[in-house]
Design an enzyme around this catalytic site. Sequence first.
Site, PDB file in Angstrom:
ATOM      1  CB  THR A  73      -2.595  60.143  14.350  1.00  0.00           C
ATOM      2  OG1 THR A  73      -2.248  59.742  13.041  1.00  0.00           O
ATOM      3  CG2 THR A  73      -3.735  59.302  14.854  1.00  0.00           C
TER       4      THR A  73
ATOM      5  CB  ALA B 165      -4.444  51.076  11.832  1.00  0.00           C
TER       6      ALA B 165
ATOM      7  CG  HIS C 181      -7.141  59.498  18.009  1.00  0.00           C
ATOM      8  ND1 HIS C 181      -7.082  60.369  16.944  1.00  0.00           N
ATOM      9  CD2 HIS C 181      -7.888  58.463  17.572  1.00  0.00           C
ATOM     10  CE1 HIS C 181      -7.772  59.872  15.931  1.00  0.00           C
ATOM     11  NE2 HIS C 181      -8.260  58.711  16.284  1.00  0.00           N
TER      12      HIS C 181
HETATM   13  N1  INI Z   1      -6.342  54.976  11.024  1.00  0.00           N
HETATM   14  C1  INI Z   1      -5.145  54.633  10.484  1.00  0.00           C
HETATM   15  O1  INI Z   1      -5.002  53.529   9.955  1.00  0.00           O
HETATM   16  N2  INI Z   1      -4.107  55.507  10.524  1.00  0.00           N
HETATM   17  C2  INI Z   1      -4.241  56.738  11.104  1.00  0.00           C
HETATM   18  O2  INI Z   1      -3.237  57.500  11.105  1.00  0.00           O
HETATM   19  C3  INI Z   1      -5.484  57.108  11.660  1.00  0.00           C
HETATM   20  N3  INI Z   1      -5.692  58.425  12.227  1.00  0.00           N
HETATM   21  O3  INI Z   1      -4.952  59.356  11.866  1.00  0.00           O
HETATM   22  O4  INI Z   1      -6.599  58.633  13.011  1.00  0.00           O
HETATM   23  C4  INI Z   1      -6.543  56.173  11.614  1.00  0.00           C
HETATM   24  N4  INI Z   1      -7.734  56.485  12.152  1.00  0.00           N
HETATM   25  C5  INI Z   1      -8.923  55.704  11.875  1.00  0.00           C
HETATM   26  C6  INI Z   1      -9.059  54.508  12.794  1.00  0.00           C
HETATM   27  O5  INI Z   1      -8.122  53.499  12.447  1.00  0.00           O
HETATM   28  C7  INI Z   1     -10.465  53.891  12.689  1.00  0.00           C
HETATM   29  O6  INI Z   1     -10.708  53.500  11.362  1.00  0.00           O
HETATM   30  C8  INI Z   1     -11.572  54.860  13.119  1.00  0.00           C
HETATM   31  O7  INI Z   1     -11.278  55.408  14.381  1.00  0.00           O
HETATM   32  C9  INI Z   1     -12.928  54.107  13.213  1.00  0.00           C
HETATM   33  O8  INI Z   1     -12.858  53.072  14.184  1.00  0.00           O
END
Ligand code: INI
Length: 157
Positions: free
Chosen positions: A87, A57, A89
């Site tokens: 999650t 996201a 963070h």
């Molecule tokens: N990305 C999500 O779409 N949903 C989540 O719940 C999530 N968690 O749990 O961390 C998540 N993390 C990845 C983030 O969106 C990035 O892709 C990553 O941090 C690289 O920039």
Amino acid sequence: MGATYEGGLDGAGVRLALVVSRFNEAVTTRLLAGAREAMTQHGVSEDDVDIAWVPGAFELPLAARKLAESHRYDAIVCLGAVIRGETPHFEYVSAEVARGVSEVSRDTGVPAVFGVITPDTREQALERTGGSRGNKGADAVATAIEMVNLLRQLRPD
Ligand code: INI
């Protein structure tokens, strides 16, 4: 009394880009399925729809911005799932995504719709993606179509 403007839900001739997050794919594919159903229901032509996948996201706003700046679409629909209980963070990710998506609309003038769910649990995620509480992907598409039609009234060519 002045004019009243309201966008309808006729999707004929509406060009959409969907940006879909692969993270929590079991949920985001349900959002995408709802979005597809809504596009069919509202008459959006399949030829007028492109889809871009991003890792998570957090990456939705940048891809949405690039697509908006291409001037090939009337609206961008961002689909993702950030689940609070899974999650660490959560606040950072969800707040950044919400702000990033709204900045795309504001900076480009192309509606960018926040079709990102932020449930507490995976069970709630399923409820909001075709379960007992509708499908947020479908809602996001309806919002995009309504905004496109409203903006066409506000800025007639
Ligand atoms: N990305 C999500 O779409 N949903 C989540 O719940 C999530 N968690 O749990 O961390 C998540 N993390 C990845 C983030 O969106 C990035 O892709 C990553 O941090 C690289 O920039």
